[in-house]
Every structure is written in C-alpha cells, then in structure tokens.
Design an enzyme around this catalytic site. Structure first.
Site, mmCIF file in Angstrom:
data_model
loop_
_atom_site.group_PDB
_atom_site.id
_atom_site.type_symbol
_atom_site.label_atom_id
_atom_site.label_comp_id
_atom_site.label_asym_id
_atom_site.label_seq_id
_atom_site.Cartn_x
_atom_site.Cartn_y
_atom_site.Cartn_z
ATOM 1 N N HIS A 132 39.435 42.160 40.171
ATOM 2 C CA HIS A 132 41.058 42.643 40.322
ATOM 3 C C HIS A 132 40.684 44.019 40.017
ATOM 4 C CE1 HIS A 132 42.770 38.763 39.952
ATOM 5 N NE2 HIS A 132 41.807 38.407 39.074
ATOM 6 N N HIS A 138 36.477 30.655 38.705
ATOM 7 C CA HIS A 138 36.542 30.570 37.432
ATOM 8 C C HIS A 138 36.686 29.002 36.891
ATOM 9 C CE1 HIS A 138 40.901 30.584 37.984
ATOM 10 N NE2 HIS A 138 40.702 31.945 37.946
ATOM 11 N N ASP A 154 35.840 37.786 37.547
ATOM 12 C CA ASP A 154 37.287 37.648 37.155
ATOM 13 C C ASP A 154 37.656 39.029 36.201
ATOM 14 O OD1 ASP A 154 39.650 37.172 37.493
ATOM 15 O OD2 ASP A 154 39.967 35.527 36.162
ATOM 16 N N PHE A 200 46.870 37.788 30.475
ATOM 17 C CA PHE A 200 45.610 37.333 30.473
ATOM 18 C C PHE A 200 44.611 38.098 31.294
ATOM 19 C CE2 PHE A 200 48.792 33.620 30.500
ATOM 20 C CZ PHE A 200 47.879 32.834 29.818
#
Ligand code: DOR
Ligand code: ZN
Ligand code: ZN
Length: 428
Positions: A65, A235, A308, A326
């Site tokens: 990200h 994931h 991730d 998160f």
C-alpha cells in the site's frame, strides 16, 4: 557502464544456478555470469565485492500500500519505493485503495506519471475491481489494463456480491488479468479486531474467526473454477486457506496464494497488551494456523511471500486496538524475518526463498524478471545472510513505522539493491 559483482553466492532458480559466480552488468542488462570474469581495463568498471554475500534476482512484492494519492501523510511513492529498495525489493505492486481509489484508466495514467517522477523501483499498479471499491459497478478493467495495470483487487475488503464478482472474473479472464483476493466475509467479521480465541477473551476484544477468511476463500476458488479466472489469494492466515489452496491446485485450477511475514513469524499469543502495532487484517492467528502455513510454504502450496506493507501514522496507531486502523509496515523487515524464521530454521531452502520472494511473484503478474540470464534486465539484490542485528523502526525509510518487529533480533541484512543496472540502495 559496466558493473562487476565478484565472488558472490548466486541463486538463480530460473536457470538452475546456485554457487559462487561473478556477474557482469552492462548498462541496464545482465551481460555475463561466469566463474571468474576478467575485465582488461578496470578503470571502466565498478566492482562490488560480494564475497560471503548472496546475490539474487531483486525481490518482487505483489502486495503493497503506497497511499498516494490521498494519504500522503502515511506514505508516498517516493518514501514507499525507497523503503522497498532498502528491503531488497526491485518491483512492487501497489493496491488501489488510495483516495480516490485507482478505478479508471485516467487514474492509472495519473498514478503512473507520479511513479515516473518519484519511483525508485519498478511500480506495477493493481486496479480496483469496482468503481470506488463500492462493490456495485465493475470498473473499466479493459481500459485500466491498456493504461498499465498488472492485476485487479478490491483489497481492504472482498467484493461481497457474488454475481458482481463472477462477472468481473469473466472479464478478467478474457483480459488475462489475475485477481488478487482479500478474503473477508463482511457480515461475519462484525467489529472484530484480533483473532477470535483465548487471546481475544483475555484482552476482552471482539474476535475475528477463521471462517471470516475461509468462507470467502472457498467461494472465490469455486467462482474462479467456474469462470476460468486466475485467482491469487492475498495474505492467507488460516490453516484451512492453505488446505483450500491445496485442493484447488490438486484440481488443476489457476489459483496461487501468498502469506505475509507477520503471519508466519507471530501468533496471537504475541499480543501482550492493547498495542495496535499487532493489529492487521487478517489478524495474527493461532500457533496451529502458523504451523500449517509454514508447512504449506515448505511444500510449495503457498507460492509467494508478500508484505501487505500498510503504513499508518503514529497518531493513528497510538489509538487502541478498537479505534486504530488495520495494518503494519513490512517492506524493510520482510527479508530478515523470512530468512530468520524460515531459512535459518530449516523450513525453506535458499532456492525456495528466492522462488517465493521473486520468481513466483514475477510469473503471477507476468513481469519479465526473476531470471539472471544474459540479456535480462539487471534487477538484483545482494545480502549478508549472516549479519545479526536488531530491527530498529527509527531507521526505516518508510514514512511510517507501525511494526510489531521493533527490537527483534534477526539474521540477514540487505547490502545492495540494483534496479536496471543502477545501484539504488547501499546499506549504511
Ligand atoms: O491490514 C490491512 N491493512 N489489511 C488490509 O486489507 C488493508 C490494509 C490497509 O490498507 O491498511
Ligand atoms: Zn487485504
Ligand atoms: Zn493489503
């Protein structure tokens, strides 16, 4: 421009090479791999002494990200790609859950023009499946593919409407675009924040059961089977997601899967207090899940290790487990955690590690990397597998440092990262 990497321990599974070799780079490409490469005029060549070091094709992280556009206070293309280079990653695939999401050809083009300006490593974008990631209307997948995406994903959530997802899979199949699935049943997860079990009871926090993930993983595999799509499970955190992947593979389906370093290095028992550096989605699971995932990696059921990498600001992560977002950062710790927990402890061979950090990700996204043959683009990473140190989040290049691994003693340090023949990172 010549660069000669001398006496490194080369691992190149694509060409079945493992051993001590020299590697010569000419401009942006691999020129030669041989036992003892002699260059007549040494003034013409940069030499990297790799004695005692591993030389591998640069790592590829298919799940990152970057937060740009929209959340630049968490990460930017400049800081995220610098963190990637420092972590040995020469290629990364950013997820589309930016603000606005990457859900149209114009947004893909805008994103790629930013990458052109600020990106230090290769950045291959992933497009949203539905407009605004709202789960209702399928985005212009064909237009986004033409604009430069390598996969599609609704990461951060699942496309809950099965009919919409089935339709998107048909289009993706025709476009030969892989679908990266974040598996989470929205109706089942409710307000869960950590794994459902003894730990959630002890800390009195709402739990997330394994079924939240497993139900959607099973659904997505069945949908991919019916529509012939290429599916990649992001994931994987539960023992049954590994089992489902195994069944899918046994049935000849085009399904692959990834696991993140935190999901094989930590269990929910490592959560000692209400510390949101241990909050990510999916959550840290039980020892039983972790043991099963390690076995699935060893047996090549799980193809990929991806981070991730999910940066969030210190203010956001200072909040409680209930209120904080998160996600944890991962680019700068992934290799050391993988080497320490899996290779050094005998779960994976060095070759398998390179396959999961590079060769398999390259195949899944269809990017011509992960191969050190003459003529290939010179994306490389050089590491000292024996260097022992403590992870220090204050040294990260990422704009954020939300990690549960601060202070962890690890083995394996990135020394040099090379993208298209250019040195983009040298360890301090
Ligand atoms: O932990 C996570 N963080 N999981 C996700 O699926 C999304 C990600 C994010 O964007 O922060
Ligand atoms: Zn996700
Ligand atoms: Zn993600």
């Amino acid at each position: 421009m010549l660069t000669l990497i001398k006496n490194g321990y080369l691992i190149d599974p694509a060409n079945d090479i493992e051993g001590i070799y020299d590697l010569l780079i000419k401009n942006n490409k691999i020129e030669k791999v041989d036992k003892n490469i002699i260059i007549e005029d040494i003034n013409d060549v940069d030499i990297i002494d790799a004695e005692g070091l591993l030389v591998m094709p640069g790592f590829i992280d298919v799940h990152v990200h970057l937060r740009e556009p929209g959340y630049e206070y968490k990460e930017t293309i400049a800081t995220g790609t610098m963190a990637a280079a420092a972590g040995g990653f020469t290629t990364i695939c950013p997820m589309p859950n930016t603000n606005p999401p990457i859900d149209s050809p114009d947004k893909v083009r805008d994103f790629l023009s930013r990458v052109e300006k600020d990106g230090l490593v290769n950045v291959l974008p992933i497009g949203a499946i539905t407009i605004g990631q709202d789960g209702l209307d399928i985005a212009d997948l064909k237009g986004m593919k033409e604009a430069g995406i390598y996969a599609i994903s609704e990461d951060g959530k699942s496309v809950m409407d099965t009919a919409v997802y089935a339709e998107a899979m048909k289009i993706a199949k025709d476009l030969d675009l892989p679908i990266f699935a974040h598996c989470e049943d929205k109706s089942l997860v409710k307000n869960g924040v950590i794994n459902k079990g003894n730990k959630s009871e002890e800390l009195n926090l709402p739990g997330i059961s394994n079924a939240v993930e497993d139900i959607i993983a099973a659904r997505d595999i069945l949908l991919a089977k019916e529509n012939g799509a290429r599916l990649h499970l992001c994931h994987c955190s539960t023992k049954d997601s590994g089992k489902l992947l195994e069944i899918a593979k046994d049935n000849g389906l085009k399904v692959t899967g990834e696991v993140c370093p935190h999901h094989f290095a930590l269990t929910d028992e490592d959560i000692k207090t209400d510390d949101s550096n241990y909050k990510m989605n999916p959550p840290l699971r039980s020892k039983e899940d972790v043991d099963a995932l390690k076995l699935a990696l060893k047996n090549d059921i799980i193809d990929v290790i991806a981070t991730d990498h999910a940066p969030h600001s210190a203010e956001e992560k200072a909040k409680s487990m209930i209120s904080s977002p998160f996600g944890i950062v991962g680019l700068e710790t992934a290799f050391a955690i993988t080497y320490t927990e899996l290779v050094d402890k005998g779960f994976l061979s060095l070759k398998q590690m390179v396959e999961k950090l590079c060769v398999n990700p390259a195949k899944i996204i269809g990017f011509d990397r992960g191969n050190l043959a003459k003529g290939k683009i010179a994306d490389l990473v050089i590491v000292d597998k024996d260097e022992v140190y403590e992870i220090n989040k204050n040294n990260f290049y990422s704009k954020s440092n939300n990690t549960p691994f601060h202070g962890k003693k690890v083995k394996g340090k990135i020394k040099y990262t090379i993208v298209s023949g250019k040195l983009v990172y040298i360890s301090k």
